[in-house]
Design a protein around this motif. Structure first.
Motif, PDB file in Angstrom:
ATOM      1  N   PHE A   1       6.331   4.942  -3.974  1.00 47.59           N
ATOM      2  CA  PHE A   1       6.070   5.967  -2.966  1.00 47.59           C
ATOM      3  C   PHE A   1       7.192   7.004  -2.929  1.00 47.59           C
ATOM      4  O   PHE A   1       6.940   8.207  -2.889  1.00 47.59           O
TER       5      PHE A   1
ATOM      6  N   LYS B   1       3.185  -8.036  -9.666  1.00 44.95           N
ATOM      7  CA  LYS B   1       3.191  -7.605  -8.267  1.00 44.95           C
ATOM      8  C   LYS B   1       3.892  -6.258  -8.116  1.00 44.95           C
ATOM      9  O   LYS B   1       3.406  -5.367  -7.426  1.00 44.95           O
TER      10      LYS B   1
ATOM     11  N   LEU C   1       0.164   1.647  -6.508  1.00 46.84           N
ATOM     12  CA  LEU C   1      -0.322   1.981  -5.168  1.00 46.84           C
ATOM     13  C   LEU C   1       0.609   2.984  -4.481  1.00 46.84           C
ATOM     14  O   LEU C   1       0.156   3.966  -3.893  1.00 46.84           O
ATOM     15  N   GLY C   2       1.918   2.757  -4.574  1.00 41.13           N
ATOM     16  CA  GLY C   2       2.881   3.666  -3.961  1.00 41.13           C
ATOM     17  C   GLY C   2       2.816   5.073  -4.540  1.00 41.13           C
ATOM     18  O   GLY C   2       2.902   6.060  -3.802  1.00 41.13           O
TER      19      GLY C   2
ATOM     20  N   GLY D   1       2.127  -2.773  -7.039  1.00 43.88           N
ATOM     21  CA  GLY D   1       2.667  -2.065  -5.881  1.00 43.88           C
ATOM     22  C   GLY D   1       3.123  -0.658  -6.221  1.00 43.88           C
ATOM     23  O   GLY D   1       2.889   0.290  -5.460  1.00 43.88           O
TER      24      GLY D   1
ATOM     25  N   PHE E   1       6.712  -6.852  -4.021  1.00 46.43           N
ATOM     26  CA  PHE E   1       5.483  -6.047  -4.029  1.00 46.43           C
ATOM     27  C   PHE E   1       5.629  -4.808  -3.154  1.00 46.43           C
ATOM     28  O   PHE E   1       5.444  -3.682  -3.617  1.00 46.43           O
ATOM     29  N   LEU E   2       5.956  -5.003  -1.891  1.00 44.02           N
ATOM     30  CA  LEU E   2       6.039  -3.869  -0.975  1.00 44.02           C
ATOM     31  C   LEU E   2       7.313  -3.050  -1.171  1.00 44.02           C
ATOM     32  O   LEU E   2       7.274  -1.822  -1.119  1.00 44.02           O
TER      33      LEU E   2
ATOM     34  N   LEU F   1      -0.168   6.799  -3.133  1.00 40.96           N
ATOM     35  CA  LEU F   1       0.109   7.200  -1.747  1.00 40.96           C
ATOM     36  C   LEU F   1       0.974   8.463  -1.695  1.00 40.96           C
ATOM     37  O   LEU F   1       0.710   9.374  -0.912  1.00 40.96           O
TER      38      LEU F   1
ATOM     39  N   GLY G   1       7.918  -2.378  -5.444  1.00 44.77           N
ATOM     40  CA  GLY G   1       6.642  -1.842  -5.908  1.00 44.77           C
ATOM     41  C   GLY G   1       6.155  -0.648  -5.113  1.00 44.77           C
ATOM     42  O   GLY G   1       6.328   0.502  -5.511  1.00 44.77           O
ATOM     43  N   VAL G   2       5.541  -0.914  -3.960  1.00 44.77           N
ATOM     44  CA  VAL G   2       4.897   0.151  -3.181  1.00 44.77           C
ATOM     45  C   VAL G   2       5.899   1.221  -2.750  1.00 44.77           C
ATOM     46  O   VAL G   2       5.705   2.411  -3.019  1.00 44.77           O
ATOM     47  N   LEU G   3       6.968   0.810  -2.073  1.00 41.15           N
ATOM     48  CA  LEU G   3       7.918   1.812  -1.574  1.00 41.15           C
ATOM     49  C   LEU G   3       8.723   2.447  -2.703  1.00 41.15           C
ATOM     50  O   LEU G   3       9.084   3.618  -2.617  1.00 41.15           O
TER      51      LEU G   3
END
Length: 117
Positions: free
Chosen positions: A60, A6, A13-14, A10, A51-52, A17, A55-57
């Motif tokens: 990012f 996860k 993806l981050g 993420g 995840f968010l 972005l 991972g993503v943040l």
């Protein structure tokens, strides 16, 4: 292992972005301050899970690019950039954390500093 996947998904993806924002705004200090401030605000506001959050943040935002830009800048500009980044990122997180207890949009009410699971 599921959490690791996860976070990895993420982070990918981050990073995409962040790259999209840099392509749209151009490279340099100001776009990176914007990215890091938005990421800090969202961490404070959402209190996200692996995840968010990680991972993503985590993908990012970018401390490494910040460090490179800092070391390559003129000392006066580096001091201003360091101060602006610290104030905007910590301030962004604090504003997000404050707003996280307001329960807009039906989000669960949380006390400032409480982590969302």
């Amino acid at each position: 292992m599921k959490t690791t996947l996860k976070v990895a998904a993420g982070a990918a993806l981050g990073a995409v972005l962040r790259w999209s924002v840099i392509l749209a705004l151009g490279p340099g200090m100001l776009p990176l301050i914007a990215v890091n401030t938005v990421g800090s605000f969202l961490m404070g506001r959402l209190k996200p899970g692996p995840f968010l959050g990680t991972g993503v943040l985590g993908g990012f935002t970018s401390f490494s690019t910040f460090a490179v830009l800092l070391t390559e800048a003129d000392p006066w500009l580096a001091a201003v950039y360091l101060t602006a980044t610290l104030l905007s990122c910590v301030g962004g997180w604090l504003v997000g954390d404050y707003l996280s207890g307001a329960s807009p949009g039906g989000l669960p009410t949380r006390k400032p500093g409480e982590v969302f699971q």
